[in-house]
Design an enzyme around this catalytic site. Structure first.
Site, PDB file in Angstrom:
ATOM      1  N   GLU A   1      -6.684  -0.214   6.388  1.00  0.00           N
ATOM      2  CA  GLU A   1      -5.815   0.760   6.214  1.00  0.00           C
ATOM      3  C   GLU A   1      -5.527   1.642   7.486  1.00  0.00           C
ATOM      4  OE1 GLU A   1      -4.717   1.849   3.439  1.00  0.00           O
ATOM      5  OE2 GLU A   1      -5.830   1.264   1.810  1.00  0.00           O
TER       6      GLU A   1
ATOM      7  N   HIS B   1       0.954  -1.590   2.393  1.00  0.00           N
ATOM      8  CA  HIS B   1       0.396  -2.791   1.874  1.00  0.00           C
ATOM      9  C   HIS B   1       1.260  -3.871   1.843  1.00  0.00           C
ATOM     10  CE1 HIS B   1      -3.526  -0.987   1.793  1.00  0.00           C
ATOM     11  NE2 HIS B   1      -3.356  -0.034   1.210  1.00  0.00           N
TER      12      HIS B   1
ATOM     13  N   HIS C   1       3.376   4.146   0.000  1.00  0.00           N
ATOM     14  CA  HIS C   1       2.119   3.759   0.704  1.00  0.00           C
ATOM     15  C   HIS C   1       1.716   2.384   0.343  1.00  0.00           C
ATOM     16  CE1 HIS C   1      -1.971   3.189   2.270  1.00  0.00           C
ATOM     17  NE2 HIS C   1      -2.374   2.830   1.034  1.00  0.00           N
TER      18      HIS C   1
ATOM     19  N   SER D   1       2.124   4.006   6.771  1.00  0.00           N
ATOM     20  CA  SER D   1       2.901   4.756   5.607  1.00  0.00           C
ATOM     21  C   SER D   1       3.077   6.306   5.980  1.00  0.00           C
ATOM     22  CB  SER D   1       2.747   4.322   4.192  1.00  0.00           C
ATOM     23  OG  SER D   1       1.289   4.705   4.193  1.00  0.00           O
TER      24      SER D   1
HETATM   25 FE   LIG Z   1      -4.097   2.002   0.520  1.00  0.00          FE
END
Ligand SMILES: [Fe+2]
Length: 293
Positions: free
Chosen positions: A208, A167, A162, A227
Site C-alpha cells: 500500500e 492496485h 484507488h 492513488s
Molecule cells: Fe488498497
C-alpha cells in the site's frame, strides 16, 4: 478494500431489504443526499453479486466521469515522476484510460488476460482473512464507488480510483502480482490471528505504501501512495523513510485520515522479494518472535 486499514462508511441492509450507507459527520458526502443514494445503489450491486457473475456495471454521473479524467490524468503525470519501474510496467500493460471512466468489469477482463488477477465487487468492509485469502486465488475485492467530487485528491476510503489505479496497475505487473498472490497464500495458512494482523500491517507498509530505491532515489510501488495526488507530491520531503523491518512495521502506528509520517524503502525489488521470502514462512508458522511485538 480491507478491514484494518480502512476508514469506511458502513453498508446496512434493513429488514425490508433497503440498502443504505452511513456517512460520518466529517465525510464530504454527509450532507449530500444524492451521493448517499448513489452510494447505496452501488453497494446493493455488490451485495447481490454472486461468484461467477459478471462484475455489475455502475451508472456513473457526469461529475464522476469528469473527476476521473481530472484525477487520473494528474496521477498518470505523477507516476512518470515518482512510480517504480515495476508499477510503470504494469501501468503500460493495463493501459487505463484517463479520458473516460472505465467499468470495473472492463479493467478486470484486461487484468485477467495479463496476470490472471481479476476484480470482484466489495460493498464495504471485508474481513482480513477473506480479503487476503482471495488474493491467493487471483481475486481482488474492489469497491466501485468514486470519492465525493468536493474532495478530489485524497480519499480516506478506498474508492475505485484507488483500487483500479493503485492496485490494478500493480497487479498488471508480473512481479508485483506474484507478491500479492504469495501474501494471499500466507494469509490462508497464517498460524495465528496475530500473525495475520502482522501480515496486514506489512502489506500496508509495502504493497500500500512501499518505496523502492532506483538510481539512488525512492520510487513508489505502493497502491495507496500511488492513488493520492497530494501525498505523491509530499512523500519525499514530509515522511521519514526507514529500511524494511517487520518489527518496526508491526510497531509503527499509521493513519488513514492523513498522510503517512513514516514510510519503508527497499533497496531494490530483489530485496523486497527476499524480505517476503523470510517473512511469509514466519506468518504461516505464527512465530512468537514475529508476532510478539
Ligand atoms: Fe488498497
Amino acid at each position: 478494500m480491507f478491514e484494518e486499514a480502512t476508514v469506511y462508511s458502513p453498508v446496512i441492509r434493513q429488514e425490508n431489504g433497503t440498502v443504505s450507507v452511513t456517512f460520518a459527520r466529517e465525510h464530504p458526502g454527509f450532507s449530500d443526499a444524492d451521493y448517499q443514494r448513489h452510494r447505496a445503489r452501488i453497494a446493493e450491486l455488490a451485495l447481490t453479486y454472486r461468484p461467477g457473475d459478471p462484475v455489475p456495471e455502475v451508472d456513473y454521473t457526469a461529475e464522476e466521469v469528469d473527476l476521473w479524467r481530472q484525477v487520473v490524468g494528474d496521477l498518470q503525470d505523477k507516476h512518470r515522476r515518482y512510480a517504480a519501474a515495476e508499477f510503470l510496467d504494469g501501468s503500460r500493460r493495463l493501459g487505463l484510460p484517463s479520458d473516460r471512466l472505465p467499468q470495473l468489469r472492463e479493467v478486470s477482463g484486461r487484468l485477467r488476460a495479463l496476470t490472471g488477477f481479476h476484480f470482484t465487487p466489495a460493498a464495504g468492509i471485508v474481513g482480513l482473512r477473506d480479503f487476503y485469502g482471495s488474493l491467493a486465488e487471483g481475486r481482488f475485492q474492489a469497491t466501485q464507488y468514486i470519492r465525493h467530487c468536493s474532495l478530489p485528491y485524497f480519499s480516506p476510503e478506498p474508492d475505485m480510483m484507488h483500487e483500479v489505479v493503485g492496485h490494478g496497475n500493480a497487479l498488471a505487473n508480473g512481479r508485483l502480482a506474484a507478491l500479492y498472490r504469495r501474501v494471499g497464500r500466507a494469509a490462508c495458512r497464517a498460524g495465528s490471528r496475530k500473525a495475520l494482523e502482522v501480515l496486514s500491517r506489512v502489506f500496508w507498509f509495502t504493497l500500500e505504501y512501499g518505496l523502492v530505491r532506483e538510481n539512488g532515489e525512492p520510487r513508489v510501488y505502493g497502491a495507496s501512495l500511488l492513488s493520492s495526488v497530494g501525498e505523491l507530491e509530499q512523500f519525499r520531503t514530509a515522511a521519514e523513510v526507514r529500511p524494511l523491518d517487520v518489527a518496526a512495521m508491526a510497531r509503527q502506528s499509521y493513519t488513514v485520515e492523513n498522510f503517512q509520517p513514516v514510510l519503508f524503502c527497499a533497496e531494490s525489488f530483489d530485496q523486497l522479494e527476499a524480505f517476503y521470502d523470510d517473512f511469509l514462512p514466519a506468518v504461516e508458522a505464527g512465530e512468537p518472535a514475529l508476532v510478539g511485538s
